[in-house]
Enzyme design. Sequence first.
Site, mmCIF file in Angstrom:
data_model
loop_
_atom_site.group_PDB
_atom_site.id
_atom_site.type_symbol
_atom_site.label_atom_id
_atom_site.label_comp_id
_atom_site.label_asym_id
_atom_site.label_seq_id
_atom_site.Cartn_x
_atom_site.Cartn_y
_atom_site.Cartn_z
ATOM 1 N N SER A 21 0.847 -1.192 0.000
ATOM 2 C CA SER A 21 0.000 0.000 0.000
ATOM 3 C C SER A 21 0.881 1.240 0.000
ATOM 4 O O SER A 21 2.054 1.183 -0.388
ATOM 5 C CB SER A 21 -0.951 -0.042 1.199
ATOM 6 O OG SER A 21 -1.954 0.937 1.056
ATOM 7 N N ASN A 22 0.348 2.358 0.427
ATOM 8 C CA ASN A 22 1.126 3.594 0.489
ATOM 9 C C ASN A 22 0.689 4.382 1.720
ATOM 10 O O ASN A 22 -0.188 3.955 2.455
ATOM 11 C CB ASN A 22 0.933 4.398 -0.808
ATOM 12 C CG ASN A 22 -0.522 4.689 -1.068
ATOM 13 O OD1 ASN A 22 -1.162 5.426 -0.342
ATOM 14 N ND2 ASN A 22 -1.065 4.060 -2.110
ATOM 15 N N ALA A 23 1.320 5.537 1.919
ATOM 16 C CA ALA A 23 1.138 6.276 3.179
ATOM 17 C C ALA A 23 -0.114 7.159 3.224
ATOM 18 O O ALA A 23 -0.337 7.866 4.205
ATOM 19 C CB ALA A 23 2.374 7.131 3.442
ATOM 20 N N SER A 24 -0.955 7.091 2.187
ATOM 21 C CA SER A 24 -2.159 7.938 2.184
ATOM 22 C C SER A 24 -3.065 7.612 3.371
ATOM 23 O O SER A 24 -3.289 6.449 3.693
ATOM 24 C CB SER A 24 -2.930 7.712 0.884
ATOM 25 O OG SER A 24 -4.205 8.300 0.977
#
Length: 213
Positions: A21-24
């Site tokens: 995933s990512n840091a959003s």
Amino acid sequence: MRFLITAGGTREYIDPVRFISNASTGKMGYALARAALQAGHEVTLITAPTALKPPAGAKLVRVESAAQMFAAVKEYLARCDCLIMAAAVADYTPAHPARTKLKKQAARLTLELKPTVDILKWAGRQRRVGCAHHSPALMVGFALEDRDLRANAERKLREKHLDMIIANAPGAIGADTSTLHIKTADRDWVQINSAYKTTSAARIIRMVTALRA
Ligand code: CTP
């Protein structure tokens, strides 16, 4: 107006319990949904997993992966006047996700990734080929850039056939405040300096509604 807003970072599963995933955190998308509701608009919020409280009054559609977000956007696009893609959609997903939990091994592990569909680009193309069924009146994209911010964002505005692009730097991820650079097809850049996302969200909604008038 009927807004379709996406938020959060998608999860691309490697096996049933692990994902990329990512840091959003979804803060910007949720702030936009709240701002649109407060301005009296109708909101469908397609959200990847976040820790945020859903905005009261929005129709909530929960998804996890980029593929699921694409399916949800396709389903709701025809019923909206404006699509705002604030989600951090993964550009790649595991090519061969395992059906059962991967066991640890002594050897190195290489993951093969394949590109996901660029949802915004797809929506822009629908509009360009005049597919009325899949064409909202307005389309807004975000761009996260650590280099040549305005030049790269302007390229995305053109290439994805958007009405507005909102560019920010990686420091904006997860933060309560951010500096935004906003460009519409026929106007010059507008800069909003280190403002709370709730404040800039209300301004963005006003700018979008002005585009439609
Ligand atoms: N986006 C999308 N579908 C994807 C990837 C991104 O709809 N598979 C949308 C995002 O929601 C955002 C915009 O496209 O509104 C820009 O995303 P960004 O990742 O900054 O740009 P990319 O076009 O993916 O280019 P790059 O990562 O190479 O900068």
